[in-house]
Design an enzyme around this catalytic site. Sequence first.
Site, PDB file in Angstrom:
ATOM      1  N   TYR A 161      35.116  23.904  -5.246  1.00  0.00           N
ATOM      2  CA  TYR A 161      36.348  24.694  -5.083  1.00  0.00           C
ATOM      3  C   TYR A 161      36.416  25.395  -3.723  1.00  0.00           C
ATOM      4  O   TYR A 161      37.366  25.168  -2.958  1.00  0.00           O
ATOM      5  CB  TYR A 161      36.519  25.677  -6.257  1.00  0.00           C
ATOM      6  CG  TYR A 161      37.709  26.600  -6.070  1.00  0.00           C
ATOM      7  CD1 TYR A 161      39.014  26.126  -6.224  1.00  0.00           C
ATOM      8  CD2 TYR A 161      37.535  27.940  -5.706  1.00  0.00           C
ATOM      9  CE1 TYR A 161      40.110  26.959  -6.021  1.00  0.00           C
ATOM     10  CE2 TYR A 161      38.622  28.768  -5.504  1.00  0.00           C
ATOM     11  CZ  TYR A 161      39.903  28.273  -5.661  1.00  0.00           C
ATOM     12  OH  TYR A 161      40.985  29.105  -5.457  1.00  0.00           O
ATOM     13  N   LYS A 165      39.016  24.633  -0.594  1.00  0.00           N
ATOM     14  CA  LYS A 165      39.944  25.648  -0.057  1.00  0.00           C
ATOM     15  C   LYS A 165      39.688  25.851   1.439  1.00  0.00           C
ATOM     16  O   LYS A 165      40.618  26.017   2.215  1.00  0.00           O
ATOM     17  CB  LYS A 165      39.799  26.980  -0.814  1.00  0.00           C
ATOM     18  CG  LYS A 165      40.230  26.964  -2.259  1.00  0.00           C
ATOM     19  CD  LYS A 165      41.669  26.577  -2.476  1.00  0.00           C
ATOM     20  CE  LYS A 165      42.682  27.631  -2.143  1.00  0.00           C
ATOM     21  NZ  LYS A 165      44.067  27.217  -2.490  1.00  0.00           N
TER      22      LYS A 165
HETATM   23  N1  LIG Z   1      43.829  33.233  -9.248  1.00  0.00           N
HETATM   24  C1  LIG Z   1      43.166  33.784  -8.261  1.00  0.00           C
HETATM   25  O1  LIG Z   1      42.444  34.779  -8.430  1.00  0.00           O
HETATM   26  C2  LIG Z   1      43.301  33.237  -6.864  1.00  0.00           C
HETATM   27  C3  LIG Z   1      42.670  33.906  -5.830  1.00  0.00           C
HETATM   28  C4  LIG Z   1      42.773  33.418  -4.542  1.00  0.00           C
HETATM   29  C5  LIG Z   1      43.522  32.281  -4.289  1.00  0.00           C
HETATM   30  N2  LIG Z   1      44.109  31.625  -5.302  1.00  0.00           N
HETATM   31  C6  LIG Z   1      44.911  30.422  -4.968  1.00  0.00           C
HETATM   32  O2  LIG Z   1      46.246  30.652  -5.383  1.00  0.00           O
HETATM   33  C7  LIG Z   1      46.866  29.419  -5.749  1.00  0.00           C
HETATM   34  C8  LIG Z   1      47.488  29.561  -7.122  1.00  0.00           C
HETATM   35  O3  LIG Z   1      46.443  29.869  -8.040  1.00  0.00           O
HETATM   36  P1  LIG Z   1      46.756  30.336  -9.517  1.00  0.00           P
HETATM   37  O4  LIG Z   1      45.723  31.295  -9.902  1.00  0.00           O
HETATM   38  O5  LIG Z   1      48.184  30.683  -9.646  1.00  0.00           O
HETATM   39  O6  LIG Z   1      46.442  28.973 -10.281  1.00  0.00           O
HETATM   40  P2  LIG Z   1      47.262  28.241 -11.406  1.00  0.00           P
HETATM   41  O7  LIG Z   1      46.394  27.178 -11.932  1.00  0.00           O
HETATM   42  O8  LIG Z   1      47.845  29.203 -12.366  1.00  0.00           O
HETATM   43  O9  LIG Z   1      48.474  27.595 -10.601  1.00  0.00           O
HETATM   44  C9  LIG Z   1      48.341  26.436  -9.855  1.00  0.00           C
HETATM   45  C10 LIG Z   1      49.589  25.612 -10.073  1.00  0.00           C
HETATM   46  O10 LIG Z   1      49.441  24.409  -9.321  1.00  0.00           O
HETATM   47  C11 LIG Z   1      49.864  23.332 -10.139  1.00  0.00           C
HETATM   48  N3  LIG Z   1      49.172  22.112  -9.755  1.00  0.00           N
HETATM   49  C12 LIG Z   1      47.868  21.811  -9.959  1.00  0.00           C
HETATM   50  N4  LIG Z   1      47.633  20.571  -9.546  1.00  0.00           N
HETATM   51  C13 LIG Z   1      48.788  20.083  -9.056  1.00  0.00           C
HETATM   52  C14 LIG Z   1      49.177  18.855  -8.487  1.00  0.00           C
HETATM   53  N5  LIG Z   1      48.306  17.841  -8.358  1.00  0.00           N
HETATM   54  N6  LIG Z   1      50.443  18.693  -8.089  1.00  0.00           N
HETATM   55  C15 LIG Z   1      51.352  19.692  -8.247  1.00  0.00           C
HETATM   56  N7  LIG Z   1      51.044  20.876  -8.776  1.00  0.00           N
HETATM   57  C16 LIG Z   1      49.774  21.061  -9.190  1.00  0.00           C
HETATM   58  C17 LIG Z   1      49.488  23.722 -11.549  1.00  0.00           C
HETATM   59  O11 LIG Z   1      50.249  22.992 -12.500  1.00  0.00           O
HETATM   60  C18 LIG Z   1      49.791  25.215 -11.538  1.00  0.00           C
HETATM   61  O12 LIG Z   1      51.110  25.462 -11.956  1.00  0.00           O
HETATM   62  C19 LIG Z   1      45.785  28.358  -5.670  1.00  0.00           C
HETATM   63  O13 LIG Z   1      45.935  27.646  -4.477  1.00  0.00           O
HETATM   64  C20 LIG Z   1      44.484  29.151  -5.655  1.00  0.00           C
HETATM   65  O14 LIG Z   1      43.482  28.481  -4.954  1.00  0.00           O
HETATM   66  C21 LIG Z   1      44.045  32.072  -6.593  1.00  0.00           C
HETATM   67  C1  LIG Z   2      28.823  37.083 -15.237  1.00  0.00           C
HETATM   68  C2  LIG Z   2      30.013  37.312 -16.142  1.00  0.00           C
HETATM   69  C3  LIG Z   2      29.734  38.503 -17.019  1.00  0.00           C
HETATM   70  O1  LIG Z   2      30.802  39.145 -17.595  1.00  0.00           O
HETATM   71  C4  LIG Z   2      31.274  37.543 -15.346  1.00  0.00           C
HETATM   72  C5  LIG Z   2      31.783  36.258 -14.765  1.00  0.00           C
HETATM   73  C6  LIG Z   2      33.077  36.531 -14.102  1.00  0.00           C
HETATM   74  C7  LIG Z   2      33.577  35.317 -13.313  1.00  0.00           C
HETATM   75  C8  LIG Z   2      34.099  34.286 -14.263  1.00  0.00           C
HETATM   76  C9  LIG Z   2      34.625  35.790 -12.305  1.00  0.00           C
HETATM   77  C10 LIG Z   2      34.008  36.810 -11.327  1.00  0.00           C
HETATM   78  C11 LIG Z   2      34.763  36.665 -10.025  1.00  0.00           C
HETATM   79  C12 LIG Z   2      35.865  35.700 -10.313  1.00  0.00           C
HETATM   80  C13 LIG Z   2      36.495  34.935  -9.147  1.00  0.00           C
HETATM   81  C14 LIG Z   2      37.045  35.864  -8.085  1.00  0.00           C
HETATM   82  O2  LIG Z   2      37.799  36.914  -8.649  1.00  0.00           O
HETATM   83  C15 LIG Z   2      37.859  35.169  -7.085  1.00  0.00           C
HETATM   84  C16 LIG Z   2      38.374  33.941  -7.263  1.00  0.00           C
HETATM   85  C17 LIG Z   2      39.077  33.328  -6.131  1.00  0.00           C
HETATM   86  C18 LIG Z   2      40.132  32.364  -6.471  1.00  0.00           C
HETATM   87  O3  LIG Z   2      40.446  31.572  -5.375  1.00  0.00           O
HETATM   88  C19 LIG Z   2      39.939  31.585  -7.726  1.00  0.00           C
HETATM   89  C20 LIG Z   2      39.396  32.410  -8.867  1.00  0.00           C
HETATM   90  C21 LIG Z   2      38.134  33.137  -8.485  1.00  0.00           C
HETATM   91  C22 LIG Z   2      37.079  32.094  -8.130  1.00  0.00           C
HETATM   92  C23 LIG Z   2      37.624  34.031  -9.657  1.00  0.00           C
HETATM   93  C24 LIG Z   2      37.152  33.142 -10.831  1.00  0.00           C
HETATM   94  C25 LIG Z   2      36.406  33.922 -11.908  1.00  0.00           C
HETATM   95  C26 LIG Z   2      35.258  34.759 -11.355  1.00  0.00           C
HETATM   96  C27 LIG Z   2      34.176  33.856 -10.767  1.00  0.00           C
END
Ligand SMILES: NC(=O)c1ccc[n+]([C@@H]2O[C@H](COP(=O)([O-])OP(=O)(O)OC[C@H]3O[C@@H](n4cnc5c(N)ncnc54)[C@H](O)[C@@H]3O)[C@@H](O)[C@H]2O)c1
Ligand SMILES: C[C@@H](CO)CCC[C@@H](C)[C@H]1CC[C@H]2[C@@H]3[C@H](O)C=C4C[C@@H](O)CC[C@]4(C)[C@H]3CC[C@]12C
Length: 371
Positions: A161, A165
């Site tokens: 992952y 990214k």
């Molecule tokens: N959730 C977090 O904490 C977090 C933190 C930092 C960055 N991000 C980034 O933010 C973005 C959105 O994450 P999210 O948490 O909303 O995830 P999410 O899984 O809820 O949303 C991702 C969306 O992308 C769509 N998708 C996946 N594969 C696809 C494909 N092949 N074609 C078209 N659409 C597709 C999914 O259907 C979904 O609706 C991602 O790029 C993720 O890397 C998320």
């Molecule tokens: C050791 C466990 C005891 O309770 C806790 C595990 C928690 C993990 C599942 C999550 C801790 C940190 C999270 C990630 C972080 O917040 C940032 C992220 C970046 C984003 O791009 C995708 C999601 C994530 C990797 C997020 C996922 C869940 C954790 C690893």
Amino acid sequence: MAGTAQAQEQVYLVTGGCGFLGEHVVRMLLQQQEPRLREIRIFDLHLSPWLEELKTGPVQVTAIQGDVTQAHEVAAAVAGAHVVIHTAGLVDVFGRSSPKTIHEVNVQGTKNVIEACVQTGTRFLVYTSSMEVVGPNIKGHPFYSRGNEETPYEAVHSHPYPCSKALAEQLVLEANGRRVRGGLPLVTCALRPTGIYGEGHQIMRDFYRQGLRLGCRLFRAIPASVEHGRVYVGNVAWMHVLVARELEQREKLMGGQVYFCYDESPYKSYEDFNMEFLAPCGLRLVGTRPLVPYWLLVLLATLNALLQWLLRPFLLYAPMLNPYTLAVANTTFTVSTNKAQRHFGYEPLFSWEDSRNRTIRWVQAVEGSPS
Ligand SMILES: NC(=O)c1ccc[n+]([C@@H]2O[C@H](COP(=O)([O-])OP(=O)(O)OC[C@H]3O[C@@H](n4cnc5c(N)ncnc54)[C@H](O)[C@@H]3O)[C@@H](O)[C@H]2O)c1
Ligand SMILES: C[C@@H](CO)CCC[C@@H](C)[C@H]1CC[C@H]2[C@@H]3[C@H](O)C=C4C[C@@H](O)CC[C@]4(C)[C@H]3CC[C@]12C
């Protein structure tokens, strides 16, 4: 007349617009009544039913079911768009998908978006990157506390992952300045959220359910001193909308830049932060210190990884705890920066109190409070 046509000329494309963040971006675009917005295209692998309710407003909402790994589908969706907000991604740190699939969606998908912009003449591309493009690295170096976009850190990854990214972010930044159809330069930038929380956050819901199963308790596994950066989804969406709005006026300053997403959310450990929402919903976190020694957690995480590998031919075993999630949760990473404020005037739209209340209300509404 010319004024009216000019006033409503823009088409935005939001990839992944039905995801956790994507939905907030779409709703924010509509709420903020972007003055020149004529149409929002939502491109996603899975279209959500709530899209229907958005189709009655003054801005045309077009839902496109498509796959970012399919270049022709992406090109068709991008054609005629002024701005692309590329949030679609495969967010998988649990080993649910293969590394190949993660790479295809996150890297090849982003390549397809960039090439579609170049081919069709779309000039502005906002990419949702992640804090994980920075770390934690494979060398186990500590992350940083209160770091910013300039803080040095040796970003070397092995997990699919963050690898994907980081590669995708690099592609987006390198594409800044490429000539698009018509000869003008592409302007790109990347936003790096830390851990996003808020309405729709599935992992929060999973923790809540787990707590309910355990008799309204969760057990502390990570020391309270390990701070983990978090940011409210509404503020992350707002940053995307602002960047999309400002990129044209400030292309020299903002093109090719990265911005951490930040707001007033407090610095806390991952578990203590979650309790800000889960405690008002009736859960409590047991222990002021981790109840399980760290070496045992490492062992359990390694066992989980081994089991996942052994069971893969028969079933998908993807627990939350694995060596990578443990490393992320157990390594301090917080940001303190004002780059977004300096470059494009970002101020969080939602206060911490507001963000907290909204998230609590969502957890309560989704699951109902335990009696
Ligand atoms: N959730 C977090 O904490 C977090 C933190 C930092 C960055 N991000 C980034 O933010 C973005 C959105 O994450 P999210 O948490 O909303 O995830 P999410 O899984 O809820 O949303 C991702 C969306 O992308 C769509 N998708 C996946 N594969 C696809 C494909 N092949 N074609 C078209 N659409 C597709 C999914 O259907 C979904 O609706 C991602 O790029 C993720 O890397 C998320
Ligand atoms: C050791 C466990 C005891 O309770 C806790 C595990 C928690 C993990 C599942 C999550 C801790 C940190 C999270 C990630 C972080 O917040 C940032 C992220 C970046 C984003 O791009 C995708 C999601 C994530 C990797 C997020 C996922 C869940 C954790 C690893």
